[in-house]
Design a protein around this motif. Sequence first.
Motif, PDB file in Angstrom:
ATOM      1  N   THR A  88       0.827  -1.162  -0.077  1.00  0.00           N
ATOM      2  CA  THR A  88      -0.055   0.024   0.132  1.00  0.00           C
ATOM      3  C   THR A  88       0.898   1.163  -0.028  1.00  0.00           C
ATOM      4  O   THR A  88       1.820   1.317   0.793  1.00  0.00           O
ATOM      5  CB  THR A  88      -1.180   0.005   1.139  1.00  0.00           C
ATOM      6  OG1 THR A  88      -1.880  -1.185   1.326  1.00  0.00           O
ATOM      7  CG2 THR A  88      -1.923   1.209   1.114  1.00  0.00           C
ATOM      8  N   ILE A  89       0.807   2.145  -0.999  1.00  0.00           N
ATOM      9  CA  ILE A  89       1.280   3.471  -1.152  1.00  0.00           C
ATOM     10  C   ILE A  89       0.266   4.378  -0.229  1.00  0.00           C
ATOM     11  O   ILE A  89      -0.909   4.525  -0.741  1.00  0.00           O
ATOM     12  CB  ILE A  89       1.583   3.686  -2.470  1.00  0.00           C
ATOM     13  CG1 ILE A  89       2.393   2.811  -3.295  1.00  0.00           C
ATOM     14  CG2 ILE A  89       2.311   5.243  -2.493  1.00  0.00           C
ATOM     15  CD1 ILE A  89       2.325   2.701  -4.396  1.00  0.00           C
ATOM     16  N   ALA A  90       0.791   5.012   0.578  1.00  0.00           N
ATOM     17  CA  ALA A  90       0.065   6.147   1.311  1.00  0.00           C
ATOM     18  C   ALA A  90       0.661   7.457   1.267  1.00  0.00           C
ATOM     19  O   ALA A  90       2.015   7.595   1.239  1.00  0.00           O
ATOM     20  CB  ALA A  90       0.032   5.536   2.731  1.00  0.00           C
ATOM     21  N   ALA A  91      -0.138   8.419   0.926  1.00  0.00           N
ATOM     22  CA  ALA A  91       0.389   9.646   0.832  1.00  0.00           C
ATOM     23  C   ALA A  91      -0.326  10.866   1.495  1.00  0.00           C
ATOM     24  O   ALA A  91      -1.521  10.560   1.775  1.00  0.00           O
ATOM     25  CB  ALA A  91       0.418  10.139  -0.755  1.00  0.00           C
ATOM     26  N   ARG A  92       0.534  11.761   2.116  1.00  0.00           N
ATOM     27  CA  ARG A  92      -0.084  13.017   2.526  1.00  0.00           C
ATOM     28  C   ARG A  92       1.030  14.169   2.557  1.00  0.00           C
ATOM     29  O   ARG A  92       2.190  14.068   2.406  1.00  0.00           O
ATOM     30  CB  ARG A  92      -0.230  12.671   4.002  1.00  0.00           C
ATOM     31  CG  ARG A  92       1.126  12.278   4.866  1.00  0.00           C
ATOM     32  CD  ARG A  92       1.075  11.789   6.309  1.00  0.00           C
ATOM     33  NE  ARG A  92       0.889  13.067   7.188  1.00  0.00           N
ATOM     34  CZ  ARG A  92       2.038  13.623   7.826  1.00  0.00           C
ATOM     35  NH1 ARG A  92       3.145  13.242   7.195  1.00  0.00           N
ATOM     36  NH2 ARG A  92       1.860  14.561   8.564  1.00  0.00           N
ATOM     37  N   CYS A 105       5.215   9.988   1.593  1.00  0.00           N
ATOM     38  CA  CYS A 105       4.703   8.738   1.305  1.00  0.00           C
ATOM     39  C   CYS A 105       5.351   7.679   2.154  1.00  0.00           C
ATOM     40  O   CYS A 105       6.403   7.689   2.346  1.00  0.00           O
ATOM     41  CB  CYS A 105       4.984   8.337  -0.236  1.00  0.00           C
ATOM     42  SG  CYS A 105       4.200   9.375  -1.209  1.00  0.00           S
ATOM     43  N   ALA A 106       4.351   6.844   2.581  1.00  0.00           N
ATOM     44  CA  ALA A 106       5.064   5.733   3.473  1.00  0.00           C
ATOM     45  C   ALA A 106       4.342   4.525   2.370  1.00  0.00           C
ATOM     46  O   ALA A 106       3.254   4.711   2.140  1.00  0.00           O
ATOM     47  CB  ALA A 106       4.465   5.761   4.612  1.00  0.00           C
ATOM     48  N   ILE A 107       5.274   3.604   2.613  1.00  0.00           N
ATOM     49  CA  ILE A 107       4.822   2.149   1.854  1.00  0.00           C
ATOM     50  C   ILE A 107       4.605   1.028   2.935  1.00  0.00           C
ATOM     51  O   ILE A 107       5.542   0.956   3.650  1.00  0.00           O
ATOM     52  CB  ILE A 107       5.721   1.718   0.774  1.00  0.00           C
ATOM     53  CG1 ILE A 107       5.748   2.791  -0.267  1.00  0.00           C
ATOM     54  CG2 ILE A 107       5.412   0.432   0.066  1.00  0.00           C
ATOM     55  CD1 ILE A 107       6.724   2.719  -1.421  1.00  0.00           C
ATOM     56  N   PHE A 108       3.489   0.483   2.911  1.00  0.00           N
ATOM     57  CA  PHE A 108       3.256  -0.564   3.837  1.00  0.00           C
ATOM     58  C   PHE A 108       3.062  -1.862   3.351  1.00  0.00           C
ATOM     59  O   PHE A 108       2.446  -2.052   2.050  1.00  0.00           O
ATOM     60  CB  PHE A 108       2.030  -0.241   4.662  1.00  0.00           C
ATOM     61  CG  PHE A 108       2.100   0.888   5.497  1.00  0.00           C
ATOM     62  CD1 PHE A 108       2.549   1.283   6.789  1.00  0.00           C
ATOM     63  CD2 PHE A 108       2.001   2.187   4.922  1.00  0.00           C
ATOM     64  CE1 PHE A 108       2.629   2.141   7.526  1.00  0.00           C
ATOM     65  CE2 PHE A 108       2.019   3.276   5.436  1.00  0.00           C
ATOM     66  CZ  PHE A 108       2.337   3.245   7.044  1.00  0.00           C
TER      67      PHE A 108
END
Length: 153
Positions: A88-92, A105-108
Amino acid sequence: MDQANWAVPRDDFRVQQDVRVRFNEIDGQNIVFSGNYLIYADIGVTEYFRALGEGQPGPYFHQYGTDIREVHSEIDYHAPARLDELITIAARVSHFGRTSFTLHCAIFRGAERLTDIEISYAHLDLDTGKQTALPGSFIAEVRRFETRLPIQD
């Protein structure tokens, strides 16, 4: 990189996009090649602006007669992703300067954090190419959108 970003929980990222690791993204060690994490982050950037209703950052800023340019990126690797895993690519948006902003971005993989990536963008006037103040309406829109408010200088 601001290591405080490592503490931002997955649920605090409003934008999250699942992707599957493909064969062309791995290296000889059968893990994702380090440079491909920037490609994943670019997916996060696109999905972030899509969530704001624009789809791409270019058209979003062109309405102001401006554009953005990546000026700095930094990656912290915590654990590798492997072939065929769902990540999962998370962005803020994590930070606003006067003429720039930073997207985190954090990748989980599930709950496990694999990487943290910070990309800083300069905001540029299209006519002169010089940095110019971020539009107040952009800052306000992001602040309304975000769960965790960006730091602002």
